[in-house]
Design a protein around this motif. Structure first.
Motif, PDB file in Angstrom:
ATOM      1  N   ILE A  11       0.665  -1.374   0.030  1.00  0.00           N
ATOM      2  CA  ILE A  11      -0.016   0.128   0.019  1.00  0.00           C
ATOM      3  C   ILE A  11       0.715   1.279   0.052  1.00  0.00           C
ATOM      4  CG2 ILE A  11      -1.880   1.313   1.241  1.00  0.00           C
ATOM      5  CD1 ILE A  11      -2.648  -1.283   2.375  1.00  0.00           C
ATOM      6  N   GLY A  12       1.876   1.191   0.845  1.00  0.00           N
ATOM      7  CA  GLY A  12       2.730   2.419   0.962  1.00  0.00           C
ATOM      8  C   GLY A  12       3.870   2.522   0.537  1.00  0.00           C
ATOM      9  N   GLY A  13       4.633   1.318  -0.102  1.00  0.00           N
ATOM     10  CA  GLY A  13       5.903   1.603  -0.755  1.00  0.00           C
ATOM     11  C   GLY A  13       6.861   1.431   0.420  1.00  0.00           C
ATOM     12  N   PRO A  14       8.199   1.702  -0.059  1.00  0.00           N
ATOM     13  CA  PRO A  14       9.320   1.606   0.829  1.00  0.00           C
ATOM     14  C   PRO A  14       9.274   2.468   2.292  1.00  0.00           C
ATOM     15  CG  PRO A  14      10.065   1.424  -1.296  1.00  0.00           C
ATOM     16  CD  PRO A  14       8.945   1.883  -1.447  1.00  0.00           C
ATOM     17  N   GLY A  15       8.625   3.690   1.827  1.00  0.00           N
ATOM     18  CA  GLY A  15       8.693   4.647   3.105  1.00  0.00           C
ATOM     19  C   GLY A  15       7.931   4.292   3.934  1.00  0.00           C
ATOM     20  N   ALA A  16       6.997   3.250   3.993  1.00  0.00           N
ATOM     21  CA  ALA A  16       6.280   2.820   5.019  1.00  0.00           C
ATOM     22  C   ALA A  16       7.272   2.114   6.065  1.00  0.00           C
ATOM     23  CB  ALA A  16       5.073   1.653   4.673  1.00  0.00           C
ATOM     24  N   SER A  49      18.256   3.098   0.849  1.00  0.00           N
ATOM     25  CA  SER A  49      18.088   4.573   0.780  1.00  0.00           C
ATOM     26  C   SER A  49      16.748   5.088   0.297  1.00  0.00           C
ATOM     27  CB  SER A  49      19.320   5.113  -0.169  1.00  0.00           C
ATOM     28  OG  SER A  49      18.963   6.476  -0.485  1.00  0.00           O
ATOM     29  N   LEU A  50      16.234   4.302  -0.309  1.00  0.00           N
ATOM     30  CA  LEU A  50      14.745   4.491  -0.744  1.00  0.00           C
ATOM     31  C   LEU A  50      13.879   4.794   0.646  1.00  0.00           C
ATOM     32  CD1 LEU A  50      13.058   5.340  -3.185  1.00  0.00           C
ATOM     33  CD2 LEU A  50      12.736   2.865  -3.824  1.00  0.00           C
ATOM     34  N   ILE A  51      14.060   3.682   1.255  1.00  0.00           N
ATOM     35  CA  ILE A  51      13.365   3.704   2.633  1.00  0.00           C
ATOM     36  C   ILE A  51      13.240   5.179   3.348  1.00  0.00           C
ATOM     37  CG2 ILE A  51      13.099   2.960   4.754  1.00  0.00           C
ATOM     38  CD1 ILE A  51      14.016   0.153   4.013  1.00  0.00           C
ATOM     39  N   PHE A  52      14.375   5.930   3.229  1.00  0.00           N
ATOM     40  CA  PHE A  52      14.319   7.105   3.811  1.00  0.00           C
ATOM     41  C   PHE A  52      13.637   8.186   3.117  1.00  0.00           C
ATOM     42  CE2 PHE A  52      17.490   4.674   5.977  1.00  0.00           C
ATOM     43  CZ  PHE A  52      17.568   5.190   7.490  1.00  0.00           C
ATOM     44  N   THR A  53      14.255   8.200   1.835  1.00  0.00           N
ATOM     45  CA  THR A  53      13.604   9.180   0.854  1.00  0.00           C
ATOM     46  C   THR A  53      12.002   9.184   0.680  1.00  0.00           C
ATOM     47  OG1 THR A  53      14.362   7.783  -1.030  1.00  0.00           O
ATOM     48  CG2 THR A  53      15.944   9.348  -0.343  1.00  0.00           C
ATOM     49  N   ASP A  54      11.889   8.023   0.380  1.00  0.00           N
ATOM     50  CA  ASP A  54      10.145   7.836   0.219  1.00  0.00           C
ATOM     51  C   ASP A  54       9.445   8.018   1.305  1.00  0.00           C
ATOM     52  OD1 ASP A  54       8.084   6.877  -1.589  1.00  0.00           O
ATOM     53  OD2 ASP A  54       8.023   5.109  -0.557  1.00  0.00           O
ATOM     54  N   ALA A  55      10.093   7.977   2.500  1.00  0.00           N
ATOM     55  CA  ALA A  55       9.267   8.261   3.763  1.00  0.00           C
ATOM     56  C   ALA A  55       8.842   9.696   3.899  1.00  0.00           C
ATOM     57  CB  ALA A  55      10.005   7.888   5.322  1.00  0.00           C
ATOM     58  N   PHE A  56       9.334  10.683   3.055  1.00  0.00           N
ATOM     59  CA  PHE A  56       8.897  12.146   3.223  1.00  0.00           C
ATOM     60  C   PHE A  56       8.402  12.528   1.966  1.00  0.00           C
ATOM     61  CE2 PHE A  56      12.080  11.283   6.303  1.00  0.00           C
ATOM     62  CZ  PHE A  56      11.295  11.854   7.416  1.00  0.00           C
ATOM     63  N   SER A  57       8.192  11.580   0.776  1.00  0.00           N
ATOM     64  CA  SER A  57       7.845  11.851  -0.496  1.00  0.00           C
ATOM     65  C   SER A  57       6.508  11.094  -0.922  1.00  0.00           C
ATOM     66  CB  SER A  57       8.886  11.613  -1.746  1.00  0.00           C
ATOM     67  OG  SER A  57       9.258  10.436  -1.704  1.00  0.00           O
TER      68      SER A  57
END
Length: 457
Positions: free
Chosen positions: A92-97, A249-257
């Motif tokens: 549902i949320g992608g890596p940022g979740a 790295s994507l876990i961190f960047t996608d958390a705010f995008s």
């Protein structure tokens, strides 16, 4: 009819997990963290020593050791929340979740220190005179009888929240995907019913023996299942090592995008929706602030409440920061999260099959069976404690039969209905747990300062 019920339960879950509960769990956890000035985090080494039994004393009050208390709690939390819950979050949320699940875990460590300490500090007695722990007894002993309605709310919600319907649902799905369908013997409802009946029999043998048998079983299989699962994940990560830095790295960047978020908006935006999703799945995974684990920690054989608080604090670290993270990375580096519409355990199965070739899914099935069955044991204990508090100990075994019956329900209904049902009642359980924790927080801080000063001397 089932669609109407599913829609109603989904609406209940959405309403329950709104801004007020987010403030209660996250804001409350952060407040507790700063209130005690990160003090317990400085004693993680001491917590491990307590867990290893260095300070165990057979003369202390309680039923089970620190290690058994943690493994009993972990056998409930390290389950399908780690295998399927993480997959639901990513689908549902992608890596940022994943990042917001981490935030939930760090906050949860603070919350569990307080709730684990209170579970021993304010143990009560049931109508047979046996010592018991858990939020309902914390409320009664720590706040007084005029707060009993709060204890009743917790215990009533606990009767439903402790039902194993989500774990059973996902175990059934895994067995169907990996074994039943490939063999060509899948018959829909009938296949699911047979799986449910078999699980009823296995679970009944253990749970009818009470906390002693549950804790002994959990203390043997939980460490083994964690080691096996971690080894499997490391094989997957090793086979996809080139992808690991990118996705970490994507876990961190996608958390705010929130570029991959496909759920409902919250607080006016997709990032808000992603934060809520991560916190919700993190809470489902480690159960910090929900009030289930304190029922196991309250049974620990110790006269030092702070020691059990420290042991309880290790739960979210093991559960979410380690196990959930490894599951998430396996799903991400194999790329299956972008290649299929599968969710829940099926997505994790795809990751294992892609990461360890054809035998990967069978290795995962072994882990899933152990995860799920051990969770079934611990949740039954939580439910019987709620039943005994509400109606008396002579009726507590009645819950086990309701519990066993719910296994059939979980095996034969939809994933969305089961996960939303448990989410709703977890949310209700969190309210009495967190309110009592806030009110009694000064008692925990006072006990912590005294205990840690004693250690220095």
């Amino acid at each position: 009819m089932l669609k109407t019920i599913d829609s109603f339960i989904s609406e209940m879950a959405s309403n329950a997990w709104g801004l007020p509960l987010l403030i209660l769990l996250v804001g409350g956890g952060v407040g507790l963290l700063f209130y005690i000035r990160f003090l317990p985090f400085r004693y993680l080494g001491h917590a491990i020593s307590v867990l290893r039994g260095t300070y165990d004393d057979e003369k202390d009050v309680g039923e089970i050791s620190h290690f058994q208390a943690l493994t009993t709690a972990l056998s409930a939390t390290i389950g399908m929340g780690n295998v399927a819950g993480v997959a639901v979050a990513i689908s549902i949320g992608g890596p940022g979740a994943v990042f917001w699940m981490w935030v939930s875990a760090v906050i949860g460590m603070s919350t569990k220190f307080f709730t684990g300490t209170l579970a021993v500090l304010y143990r009560g007695k049931d109508d047979k005179g046996d010592v018991q722990g858990g939020p309902m007894y914390v409320i009664m002993e720590g706040l007084g009888k005029r707060w009993k309605p709060l204890a009743i709310i917790f215990s009533t919600a606990g009767l439903v929240g402790a039902l194993p319907v989500f774990n059973v649902n996902q175990l059934t799905q895994a067995l169907n995907d990996i074994v039943v369908k490939p063999l060509g013997i899948y018959t829909g409802f009938q296949s699911n019913l047979v799986i449910g009946i078999v699980l009823c029999i296995i679970t009944g043998i253990v749970i009818l023996g009470g906390i002693s048998r549950i804790s002994k079983t959990a203390s043997k299989i939980v460490p083994a299942m964690v080691v096996l699962y971690v080894i499997m994940i490391f094989i997957i990560l090793g086979n996809n090592i080139a992808e690991l830095p990118k996705y970490f790295s994507l876990i961190f960047t996608d958390a705010f995008s929130a570029n991959f978020y496909k759920g409902d908006v919250f607080l006016g935006g997709v990032v808000g929706g992603l934060i809520l999703l991560g916190i919700r799945r993190g809470a489902f995974s480690n159960e910090a602030g929900i009030g289930t684990a304190p029922m196991a920690h309250g049974a620990a054989k110790t006269n030092e409440p702070i020691r059990e608080g420290l042991v309880a604090m290790l739960g979210p670290a093991i559960d979410t920061l380690i196990i959930c993270t490894l599951t998430a990375l396996a799903i991400l580096v194999t790329g299956v999260w972008q290649e299929t519409s599968d969710s829940g355990v099926s997505l994790t199965v795809n990751a294992f099959e892609a990461g360890i070739l054809s035998y990967g899914k069978y290795a995962l099935l072994l882990c899933i069976v152990v995860f799920s069955v051990s969770s079934l044991f611990s949740y039954s204990y939580y439910g019987t404690k709620c039943m005994a508090f509400l109606f008396g100990t002579k009726y507590k075994n009645l819950y086990n039969y309701i519990y066993l019956g719910s296994i059939i329900v979980g095996a034969t209904t939809s994933l969305s209905m089961m996960i939303n049902l448990i989410d709703t009642f977890f949310a209700i359980m969190a309210i009495p747990t967190m309110l009592s924790t806030f009110i009694l927080a000064p008692k925990v801080k006072e006990a912590a300062i005294t205990y840690f000063n004693t250690l220095k001397n």
